[in-house]
Design an enzyme around this catalytic site. Structure first.
Site, PDB file in Angstrom:
ATOM      1  N   ASP A 295      44.948   4.873   3.777  1.00  0.00           N
ATOM      2  CA  ASP A 295      43.529   4.632   4.060  1.00  0.00           C
ATOM      3  C   ASP A 295      43.207   5.349   5.362  1.00  0.00           C
ATOM      4  OD1 ASP A 295      42.815   2.775   1.914  1.00  0.00           O
ATOM      5  OD2 ASP A 295      44.146   1.355   2.915  1.00  0.00           O
TER       6      ASP A 295
ATOM      7  N   ARG B 184      44.737   5.112   9.682  1.00  0.00           N
ATOM      8  CA  ARG B 184      46.152   4.742   9.876  1.00  0.00           C
ATOM      9  C   ARG B 184      46.901   5.755  10.731  1.00  0.00           C
ATOM     10  NH1 ARG B 184      44.557  -0.146   8.353  1.00  0.00           N
ATOM     11  NH2 ARG B 184      44.252  -0.378   6.115  1.00  0.00           N
TER      12      ARG B 184
ATOM     13  N   ARG C  39      32.276   0.405   8.131  1.00  0.00           N
ATOM     14  CA  ARG C  39      32.915   1.313   7.169  1.00  0.00           C
ATOM     15  C   ARG C  39      31.914   1.830   6.141  1.00  0.00           C
ATOM     16  NH1 ARG C  39      37.468  -2.411   4.785  1.00  0.00           N
ATOM     17  NH2 ARG C  39      38.136  -0.511   3.712  1.00  0.00           N
TER      18      ARG C  39
ATOM     19  N   HIS D  57      34.503  -0.503  -2.986  1.00  0.00           N
ATOM     20  CA  HIS D  57      35.327  -1.369  -3.829  1.00  0.00           C
ATOM     21  C   HIS D  57      34.435  -1.860  -4.972  1.00  0.00           C
ATOM     22  CE1 HIS D  57      36.836  -1.505   0.326  1.00  0.00           C
ATOM     23  NE2 HIS D  57      38.057  -1.582  -0.212  1.00  0.00           N
TER      24      HIS D  57
ATOM     25  N   HIS E  38      40.542 -10.247   2.402  1.00  0.00           N
ATOM     26  CA  HIS E  38      41.909 -10.313   2.914  1.00  0.00           C
ATOM     27  C   HIS E  38      42.301 -11.766   3.212  1.00  0.00           C
ATOM     28  CE1 HIS E  38      40.922  -6.077   3.826  1.00  0.00           C
ATOM     29  NE2 HIS E  38      42.221  -5.873   3.683  1.00  0.00           N
TER      30      HIS E  38
ATOM     31  N   ASP F 217      42.810  -3.663  -5.924  1.00  0.00           N
ATOM     32  CA  ASP F 217      43.021  -3.781  -4.493  1.00  0.00           C
ATOM     33  C   ASP F 217      44.374  -4.485  -4.305  1.00  0.00           C
ATOM     34  OD1 ASP F 217      42.576  -3.599  -1.766  1.00  0.00           O
ATOM     35  OD2 ASP F 217      40.554  -4.427  -1.847  1.00  0.00           O
TER      36      ASP F 217
END
Length: 337
Positions: free
Chosen positions: A60, A68, A133, A164, A176, A247
């Protein structure tokens, strides 16, 4: 197929064994797997050499807080900053988004990594996980940027993944950590959150990542577990022919159907091609769960493997690279970082 997470900056013996499994189709890298540009290239090569079949290596690398790989890479601004630029000069903003995509994709491909899961095409409407984002709260503006971003990634030789599906931006909860349910009707979603996905599919996006969000007016289960969302709406109604990713099955909102095997079975039964197992501690059990299923689509990921990568020496010598770095280094884009 599974795309799995590994623990560190080098492969250990157990991870080399995992790569031998016929259901292991790729590896997703995180900050824990990054030490330097050279090390990422060496790790990517080691993954390919350890596996008996082609592996899709993913990350990502969206920009902003979800990037990352940092040291040695361009500091990519978050997507949210593009919205204000669009309202000043639409064409310039879209061209800048293409440059952002091209730059991101080329740096990742030069590192021996095939795919960054991008772009985020969720609406920017206050979700805790999405935040800055997202390009914009306006679905038509996000649709314009989606087309531009897919074009920029394709120009670099990287496949594009819309995420998503069918839209994570309009609920508050971060999947999450929490379950999330969007109470709106399918008609409402068609005129809002689904608009950027339709634009991206028409632009030739190669993959879609599902949301762990439930839409109870449409289907009772989260979208990644829903045959209606995947087979009827995404595949039949929206004519998507690419790869469908789940996901991460380690996220809290994925737990509702039960343990690891139940989550994997539910995703595959719903129509997902690839299941993400990002936490190394879940990989062993996930591989065992897949052993109990019939044959998988082992070729699903091959078309997503990076193509036409320049390599770092060629990329650094490319005049467009320097231009793209300077183009995205704008105060208007940095303000939301």
């Amino acid at each position: 197929m599974l795309v799995i997470g590994i623990a560190g900056t080098e492969l250990n013996a157990q991870e080399r064994d995992w790569l031998q499994h016929p259901a292991c189709g790729g590896v997703i890298l995180f900050t824990r797997n990054f030490a330097s540009r050279m090390q990422v290239g060496e790790l990517s090569q080691a993954i390919r050499e350890a596996a008996p079949r082609p592996q899709l290596i993913c990350v990502d690398q969206e920009g902003g807080r979800v990037q990352r790989f940092r040291e040695g890479y361009s500091a990519l601004p978050p997507l949210e900053g593009f919205d204000a630029l669009y309202r000043q000069d639409r064409d310039s903003a879209l061209e800048l988004a293409r440059e952002h995509a091209w730059l991101m994709a080329n740096e990742i491909l030069a590192s021996g990594v095939d795919l960054s899961f991008a772009p985020v095409v969720d609406l920017g409407r206050g979700n805790r996980a999405i935040g800055n984002r997202a390009f914009s709260p306006d679905p038509q503006i996000v649709a314009d940027f989606t087309r531009a971003y897919v074009e920029g990634m394709h120009g670099a030789g990287m496949a594009a993944t819309l995420k998503h599906f069918p839209g994570h931006g309009s609920v508050l909860e971060d999947t999450h950590f929490d379950n999330a349910a969007d109470p709106r009707s399918l008609d409402e979603l068609r005129t809002t959150d689904l608009v950027p996905f339709a634009a991206g599919i028409a632009a030739g996006a190669d993959a879609v990542m599902m949301a762990h969000v439930a839409y109870p007016q449409v289907a009772p289960e989260p979208a990644g577990y829903s045959p209606l969302w995947i087979n009827e709406i995404l595949r039949k109604e929206m004519h998507f022919r690419g790869v469908v990713f789940s996901d991460d099955i380690g996220m809290a909102a994925a737990h509702g159907v039960g343990g690891i095997k139940a989550r994997i079975d539910a995703h595959y039964d719903a129509g997902c091609d690839v299941v993400l197992v990002c936490h190394p501690q879940l990989v062993e059990e996930s591989l065992a769960a897949v052993d109990q299923r019939g044959p998988l689509n082992t070729m699903a990921l091959v078309g997503l493997i990076g193509r036409g990568a320049l390599g770092w020496d060629a990329l650094l010598a490319d005049t467009r690279y320097d231009h793209a770095q300077h183009a995205i280094d704008r105060d208007e884009l940095r303000r939301t970082a």
